[in-house]
Design an enzyme around this catalytic site. Sequence first.
Site, PDB file in Angstrom:
ATOM      1  CG  LEU A   1      -1.693   1.267   1.520  1.00  0.00           C
ATOM      2  CD1 LEU A   1      -2.684   1.534   0.394  1.00  0.00           C
ATOM      3  CD2 LEU A   1      -2.407   1.173   2.859  1.00  0.00           C
ATOM      4  CD  GLU A   2       4.507   2.864  -1.772  1.00  0.00           C
ATOM      5  OE1 GLU A   2       4.572   3.961  -1.177  1.00  0.00           O
ATOM      6  OE2 GLU A   2       5.468   2.086  -1.884  1.00  0.00           O
ATOM      7  CB  THR A   3      -1.218   6.660   1.786  1.00  0.00           C
ATOM      8  OG1 THR A   3      -0.116   6.783   2.679  1.00  0.00           O
ATOM      9  CG2 THR A   3      -2.106   5.497   2.220  1.00  0.00           C
TER      10      THR A   3
END
Length: 577
Positions: free
Chosen positions: A288-290
């Site tokens: 996950l890459e916010t």
Amino acid sequence: MKSRFLRLFSAGWAVSQLVSSAVMAQSNASMLTPFEHNSNQTATYAQIISWYQQLDRQYEQAKLVEIGKTDIGKPLHLFLVSADKQFTSRPDRVTLLINNGIHPGEPEGIDACMMLARDLLRANKLPKNVLLAIVPVYNVDGCLNRGVSRVNQNGPESYGFRGNARNLNLNRDYIKAEAENTRSFQSMYQSLKPQVFIDNHTSDGADYQHVLTYFSTQKDKLHPAVSGYMVQTFMPELDKRLTAQGFPPAPYVNNFSDTPESGLLGFNDSPRYSTGYAALFNCLGFTLETHMWKAYPDRVKASYVFDEAVLRLCEQDAQTILANKQQADKAVREQTTFPLSYKLDRTKTDSITFLGYAAAYKPSEVSGLKRLYYDRAKPFTKRIPYLNTFVVDAQVDKPGAYVIPQAWAEVIAHLKRNGVQLQGLTNDTTMAVSAYYVTDFKSAQRPFEGHYVHTGVKVRTEPQSIQFYKGDYLVKTNQAANRFIVETLEPQGVDSFFAWNFFDSILDQKEYFSDYIFEDTAADIVKKNPALRKQLDEKRAADKAFAENADAQLDFIYRQTPYYEKTHNRYPVYRVN
């Protein structure tokens, strides 16, 4: 265009509304995380561990355990949540492993998982067919090194550092396993044997509307049973749920050129990365890459929503996920040919819907030269190219087994820790093997993660009869860990142990000759060996530099003699068919 969540949040949503209103209605201040007290704060290491210790004391369905060491001397923790209070992996339920703080400057997952664990336990909404395993903070070292090291990030006020106590990037350490953190993680991973894995991160780079992007384990590296389900079922449903929660996702922004609208490239997560490591064991992995420039509360909420959505999909599709991994494990045991590297297939292009901002250029106030910027007053929604098909670039047929001399204790320890079954030889014995000789490779000019990584490795194979000794190891290739075995022990592998310099001592020649003495010996040798004389003459005729180099010609002859050591450049892991 802002999502419904972001519009409401910017209109003044209270921080307490980041989680279920039914849960927060209890207003128990003692069960609020540091982030919920101040939405631009992330928990310190002491607060993180104290929080999970409190949950452990409060709920029988929760357990906090120490799973090993870290380089900074603090223990590495794992938090387990189980509806039936049984905290080990079982074949009848999915194990979901969530990793936080591998880069502690990217702390959203840390805060999100603290709230998610509490909410699941307080609301008693624990899936009966999923064991939830959370690493509260993996890079304990970096978490303790608190400051403001990420200049392009929009909050929180302070956070941890990317490197660990040895200044290693732990998300490049999954094969070489130099950090105690990594070794502890590997032992834990092999004990849990998760079917699904999440690694929570924060992106940098281009600006765009998406709060949340992610990439999965590279689909073309997985067994079709796992990959097909992931691509056709799991990810479409995950994207649907994320969009419904106000976080329409996009693939991780790894773009063609300067700006995302030119198109995105799939990420080739080799085994040095967390999801690439998980792929070696047929595990669905998600990074996950916010987006670093979105408000910190938005990024925490996105992490919470993502992790919870994956958890609920594991609950919904548990039997399918279990069956797919069992099928893949069985197939890998019997697989005969294994890829060693992959390359992007640029002939196959897909497209995705991307929510971006118009990119433009203007003079830099610093240099006066042209600089890139993104105009948030000009959002767009458009279809853009997406290249995410990888093909095998190099492959190898597995042997029946490998033989590893006990002298290579570090390699043997890595294999054992990663679930590889080894059989110790009980007697001294001579074996017929295929030996590799390293004929060419390239090394980086500067160290990467403390290593001069080898690439472009070329080998030749020579059948030999070699003496092995009691205590040396046989590694049979009829195991579920076959991919790990082959990709680390074959020297051409992109993240092989050879690539990471574990065997560099074989590249040193230990014995040489004194040219003024060897001149007479060499002359006598070529007189008695017309075939060698012919080879020497042909090489001189074909190579002017060689013909003008007396030492090179002596060395050429020396290497054909019994005096030249057979172990020079001989790779000390042998194939047995």
